[in-house]
Design an enzyme around this catalytic site. Structure first.
Site, PDB file in Angstrom:
ATOM      1  N   GLU A 272       0.850  -1.148   0.083  1.00 35.56           N
ATOM      2  CA  GLU A 272      -0.015  -0.037   0.088  1.00 35.56           C
ATOM      3  C   GLU A 272       0.708   1.255  -0.127  1.00 35.56           C
ATOM      4  O   GLU A 272       1.801   1.417   0.706  1.00 35.56           O
ATOM      5  CB  GLU A 272      -0.962   0.036   1.177  1.00 35.56           C
ATOM      6  CG  GLU A 272      -1.978   1.394   1.334  1.00 35.56           C
ATOM      7  CD  GLU A 272      -2.893   1.297   2.362  1.00 35.56           C
ATOM      8  OE1 GLU A 272      -3.570   2.314   2.588  1.00 35.56           O
ATOM      9  OE2 GLU A 272      -2.888   0.166   3.004  1.00 35.56           O
ATOM     10  N   LYS A 289      -8.891  -1.250   1.342  1.00 36.02           N
ATOM     11  CA  LYS A 289      -9.767  -1.650   2.390  1.00 36.02           C
ATOM     12  C   LYS A 289     -10.429  -2.728   1.547  1.00 36.02           C
ATOM     13  O   LYS A 289     -10.961  -2.733   0.574  1.00 36.02           O
ATOM     14  CB  LYS A 289     -10.837  -0.674   2.655  1.00 36.02           C
ATOM     15  CG  LYS A 289     -10.216   0.253   3.887  1.00 36.02           C
ATOM     16  CD  LYS A 289      -9.824  -0.475   5.335  1.00 36.02           C
ATOM     17  CE  LYS A 289      -9.288   0.056   6.150  1.00 36.02           C
ATOM     18  NZ  LYS A 289      -8.750  -0.654   7.180  1.00 36.02           N
TER      19      LYS A 289
END
Length: 475
Positions: A272, A289
């Site tokens: 990420e 997410k």
């Protein structure tokens, strides 16, 4: 101050070079990027022997130079880092390479107290600095797409002729290291027990579920929409670099990295991007997410992807964080110049599928880089929404400080670019102890049992690598 850049006339073996040239130095870095993902991991950077160190603790910034001279700054740590960057600013050149020299290190999660005035937990497994950076004036750079390699050198107070001589010597060291052979890694065994007794999780399944239900009650009361609840897992480890070599093999990631600060080693396989600023002053974040475990069966794996894409819960969770990041970007970006080019895209890694979105914005001309980082810190995907209230509640529920975990790790370039990964899927090693964290976003329709299983899925690759290294010493 000027930058020298020399292309190396051969392709070095990066793992051998780091092991033989840099890893023996107390302070060394390898921003690995060993999984090529478009827009994220084109380059690898490595080096050692920093010109000075910057350590932030209890709000005080201490600079330690290579001659052991010290300087202390007692201003807001984000401003202190900006002052250092201003002192070493270089005009833009060689913009096709994003990092040529500057600061390598991390901003720990507890730096939030200097960004949003949120208090911190008192308990901490390792007593580590809130932030720690090394200023490097020489960097080995490899372009994985073009298969080109360079050595950069910041000429600060040397004569250019001396700098050129030092670069030639370094290139010969790199050539020699590339020809050496490293010890073989332990073979990956399928017979690994993920519940091995040597791992100590600071939350039991029962306590984790209880706290997830507590978060859901806060959501029902209207306090928050989402909170990213995390917990630490500890074990012992004797050989961090062998562990990293194995980890990068079994769980490659676009933000893989290995950084040494003395007896502290940071082993990251993060997928990420927390936040990046490019040479055109475009700000970017790529919050994750939504997670599902991979399957070795291709048909089941595709079904898993379809389940992730169609999940209302995961989509809502991701969208909440996208809105949060857009709001954070709005503090420092031009009006009307924040956009979402990619929404709810699936990215697949060795052990998990992830739901990822991209947020971009055009930074205001008067905003300096540490102001931009401060405005978005810590990353919304690891806090929840609304951010301030979520962090306050997490302080009550989490047993210990997060430390480096869920902060930002990467580089701050002397020309004004930066790129920081979100510190997830990361092992922190210090004094033969290892620490990793796992967690997930809790929303109103979260199933506590499934949330607990998701944390186990996220820990799988890290625990597998640790056990593999441990087992190799036993046998």
């Amino acid at each position: 101050m000027r930058i020298l850049l020399e292309e190396i006339p051969f392709t070095p073996h990066l793992e051998r070079v780091f092991a033989k040239v840099y890893q023996s130095c107390p302070y060394a870095f390898w921003l690995d990027g060993n999984l090529l993902v478009k827009g994220m991991s084109r380059y690898s950077f490595m080096g050692a022997n920093p010109r000075f160190l910057v350590k932030i603790n209890k709000g005080v910034t201490q600079i330690t130079f290579s001659n052991r001279r010290h300087q202390t700054l007692s201003i807001n740590p984000f401003l202190a880092l900006q002052k250092i960057l201003d002192d070493y600013k270089v005009d833009s050149q060689y913009d096709f390479i994003p990092f040529l020299g500057g600061m390598i290190g991390y901003l720990g999660y507890e730096m939030k107290q200097y960004a949003d005035k949120i208090s911190n937990q008192s308990n901490e497994f390792f007593s580590l600095p809130e932030a720690w950076w090394m200023f490097v004036d020489q960097v080995l750079i490899h372009d994985h797409i073009e298969q080109k390699t360079w050595l950069s050198y910041l000429v600060i107070d040397e004569q250019p002729e001396i700098a050129q001589y030092n670069m030639k010597r370094e290139i010969e060291r790199i050539r020699g290291a590339s020809e050496q052979v490293l010890p073989e890694l332990p073979l990956c065994s399928p017979q690994i027990n993920m519940d091995d007794i040597s791992f100590l999780a600071k939350e039991t399944k029962q306590s984790y579920i209880k706290k997830v239900n507590k978060i859901k009650s806060y959501i029902a009361q209207g306090d928050i929409y989402q909170a990213c609840f995390t917990y630490p897992i500890t074990t012992s480890i004797d050989d961090p670099f062998t562990l990293y070599r194995l980890l990068r093999q079994i769980n490659p990631a676009p933000f893989s990295s290995y950084i040494q600060f003395g007896n502290l080693s940071i082993l990251s396989t993060s997928p990420e991007r927390f936040v990046k600023l490019d040479s055109k002053r475009c700000l970017e974040s790529r919050p994750i997410k939504g997670t599902r475990p991979r399957s070795s069966d291709a048909k089941l794996d595709q079904i898993t992807i379809e389940d992730l894409v169609s999940s209302e819960k995961d989509r809502a969770e991701n969208l909440m964080i996208v809105d949060l990041v857009r709001n954070d970007f709005g503090k420092v970006c031009m009006t009307g110049q924040v956009w979402v080019p990619d929404l709810l895209q699936v990215e697949s890694y060795a052990t998990v599928h992830q739901l990822v979105s991209t947020v971009r914005g055009k930074l205001l001309p008067e905003i300096k880089i540490m102001e931009a980082i401060k405005a978005v810190f810590p990353g919304g995907s690891m806090t929840g929404a609304p951010k301030i209230r979520a962090m306050e509640l997490l302080n009550e529920l989490e047993n210990e400080r997060r430390g480096i975990y869920s902060g930002g790790l990467g580089y701050l370039d002397v020309r004004g670019n930066f790129d920081l990964s979100m510190v997830i899927r990361t092992i922190i090693c210090c004094s033969r102890q290892a620490l990793l964290h796992v967690g997930g976003g809790i929303v109103t329709d979260s199933d506590p049992e499934k949330e607990y299983q998701e944390t186990r899925d996220k820990a799988y690759a890290l625990k597998k690598a640790i056990l593999q290294v441990k087992n190799s010493y036993v046998h």
